[in-house]
Design an enzyme around this catalytic site. Structure first.
Site, PDB file in Angstrom:
ATOM      1  N   ASP B  53      14.975  54.185 -37.639  1.00  0.00           N
ATOM      2  CA  ASP B  53      15.046  54.793 -36.303  1.00  0.00           C
ATOM      3  C   ASP B  53      16.038  54.095 -35.383  1.00  0.00           C
ATOM      4  OD1 ASP B  53      13.224  56.783 -36.619  1.00  0.00           O
ATOM      5  OD2 ASP B  53      11.519  55.576 -35.952  1.00  0.00           O
ATOM      6  N   TYR B 111       9.301  45.727 -45.038  1.00  0.00           N
ATOM      7  CA  TYR B 111       9.641  45.721 -43.612  1.00  0.00           C
ATOM      8  C   TYR B 111       9.026  44.489 -42.967  1.00  0.00           C
ATOM      9  CZ  TYR B 111      11.186  50.630 -43.585  1.00  0.00           C
ATOM     10  OH  TYR B 111      11.864  51.804 -43.789  1.00  0.00           O
TER      11      TYR B 111
END
Lengths: 245, 245
Positions: B53, B111
Site C-alpha cells: 500500500d 512482514y
C-alpha cells in the site's frame, strides 16, 4: 507581561526549503510560526539562530519568541508539537532574560556531516547522509581537518553568494572519524559563512579520495578563492547539532 | 532469447502511492519500469509479488521481468540503480526458470511492523514507524499474537474492500517483542488479505494498551466481522521483509 521564550528545535529538513521564511516555498520557520499562531490565536514571530539551507537538518536549532501568555511552557511545547508535522519538533523550551538574542548570543555552534561509503543504496536513510560509494582515507581527512582549525581567513570556503567582506572566522574543531562504512565530520566554530561547512566537507572528500594531499589545505587557505577548494557537499548530510550560549 | 529475471527490490514507500501502477499517481512499479525502459530502450513489464500500500516499505519485494538482453545481470542492476531515485534499489538480481511466477510461487512472506512508544517525536524516522507515545504491554501482545497463528478464517482482519470470498489463511508466526522503546511485530504467512497485517497490528495494540485481554482474539476470529477487530494501523510502520520461494 512579555516573556522571552527560547526553544530548541529538531527537524528533518528534507521536505523544507531551509529554515528561513521565503515567498512561495515551505520553510521550517514558517511552519513553526503557523503552529504557534494556531495555539496563541495571533501572529507570532520566531527568530532562529541559524539559517539552515534547503535539505539541511537540525537536532539543536535554537529559536526564540516574545509572547505574553499565561500557558505553562511545557504545555506550549506539547500543544505545538501536536500541531507541527511529524518532521519538526520542539525538544526543549525555557524562559530566558528579555535581552537573550539567539543570533547574537551564541558562543559556538556544532555541525555534523555524515557520509556513507557503502556500495548499497541507503534507501531508508538517504535523506540524512551523503552517499559516496567509494573508499575514503579518513586518516588523511583527519590530518586535513586539523589544518582547517584555528582563527583564519576562510574566504576560499565561503560561497560566492556570501558578500560579507569579513571572512575571518574561528573553527575550534574539525574532526573526522570512521564508524564502519560511515564517515563523521564534526565542525565546531564561533560563526560560519554561507555554505562554509559544506565547502569544507567537499574539500576533505577530495583529500580522502586521494586527489589532494592534506598539505594542500594550506594552499587553499592562501588562495582566498572559492575555486581553490573542493566541490560543495550536498545538503542532506549536514545537521546542526547544538548551539552553545 | 527471452530470460526470466527475478529482482529483489528495497524501497522507502513514503513518497509512493504503493507498489502497483495506477493512473495519475506515482508508484514503485511504474518508477522501476521507467528506469528499466530507459536502460533497454523499450517498454518492460515488471510483475511484483506483493501489492504494498501507499506508505508501506519493502526490503525484500520480489519482482520479475521477461526480457531478451545480452547485458550481464550485475550490469543491469548497477545501471538501473543509478537511474532509480535514492529511495528505490534493486538489491539482488538472478535468472530463474521461465515458469517462475513471483505471485503464484511464494511459499511464505515475512512482514515486520515497527511501533515506537517513546514520547519524543521521531523527526528523522517517522516515515518508517508508527509513533504510539504510550506504554504497551508486549507480554500481553505476544500472548495475543500467538492466538493469531494457525490456519483459520481471518475474515475479521480483512479490509471491507477485500471481496475475495475465501478468507482462510495460514499464519506461521505472529511474534511481538520489545526492543527498548520499540515494539517489533513479525508476521509470517502463506498469503495475506488486503490490510490484514495492519488490522492484526491495530488489534494487538488494543491488547497492549489494556483495552482488551489476549483471549479477546478468539472472540474476534469467531465474529468473522471486520468491526470486531481493532483499528487499522498506519502504513508507515509496515515493511515487507522477505518473500520465500
Amino acid at each position: 507581561m512579555d516573556k522571552n521564550i527560547k526553544m530548541t528545535v529538531a527537524y528533518d529538513g528534507s521536505a523544507y526549503h531551509g529554515w528561513a521564511k521565503q515567498r512561495d516555498t515551505v520553510s521550517v520557520q514558517q511552519t513553526l510560526e503557523e503552529a504557534l499562531a494556531a495555539l496563541f490565536e495571533k501572529k507570532v514571530n520566531v527568530c532562529g539562530a541559524s539559517r539552515t539551507d534547503a535539505g539541511v537538518h537540525a537536532l539543536g536549532q535554537t529559536a526564540n519568541m516574545v509572547v505574553d501568555t499565561p500557558i505553562p511552557l511545557e504545555n506550549i511545547k506539547r500543544a505545538v508539537n501536536n500541531i507541527l508535522p511529524a518532521d519538526i519538533c520542539i525538544t526543549d523550551i525555557e524562559e530566558v532574560p528579555l535581552d537573550f538574542d539567539p543570533i547574537g548570543s551564541p558562543v559556538k555552534k556544532h555541525y555534523r556531516y555524515t557520509i556513507y561509503t557503502g556500495t548499497g543504496k541507503p534507501v531508508f536513510s538517504w535523506r540524512t547522509l551523503w552517499h559516496y560509494p567509494r573508499p575514503l582515507d579518513t586518516a588523511k581527512m583527519a590530518e586535513a581537518g586539523k589544518l582547517m582549525e584555528g582563527t583564519k581567513d576562510y574566504k576560499s570556503f565561503a560561497s560566492a553568494k556570501d558578500y560579507r567582506t569579513d571572512s575571518i572566522r574561528t573553527i575550534f574543531q574539525c574532526s573526522v572519524k570512521a564508524e564502519g562504512e560511515f564517515v563523521i565530520i564534526d565542525v565546531v566554530g564561533r560563526r560560519f559563512m554561507y555554505n562554509m561547512v559544506r565547502n569544507m566537507v567537499g574539500t576533505l572528500v577530495e583529500v580522502g579520495r586521494g586527489r589532494w594531499k592534506p598539505e594542500k589545505i594550506q594552499e587553499i587557505f592562501a588562495a582566498r578563492d572559492r575555486r581553490a577548494a573542493g566541490q560543495l557537499a550536498p545538503p542532506n548530510g549536514l545537521c546542526l547539532m547544538k548551539i552553545y550560549y
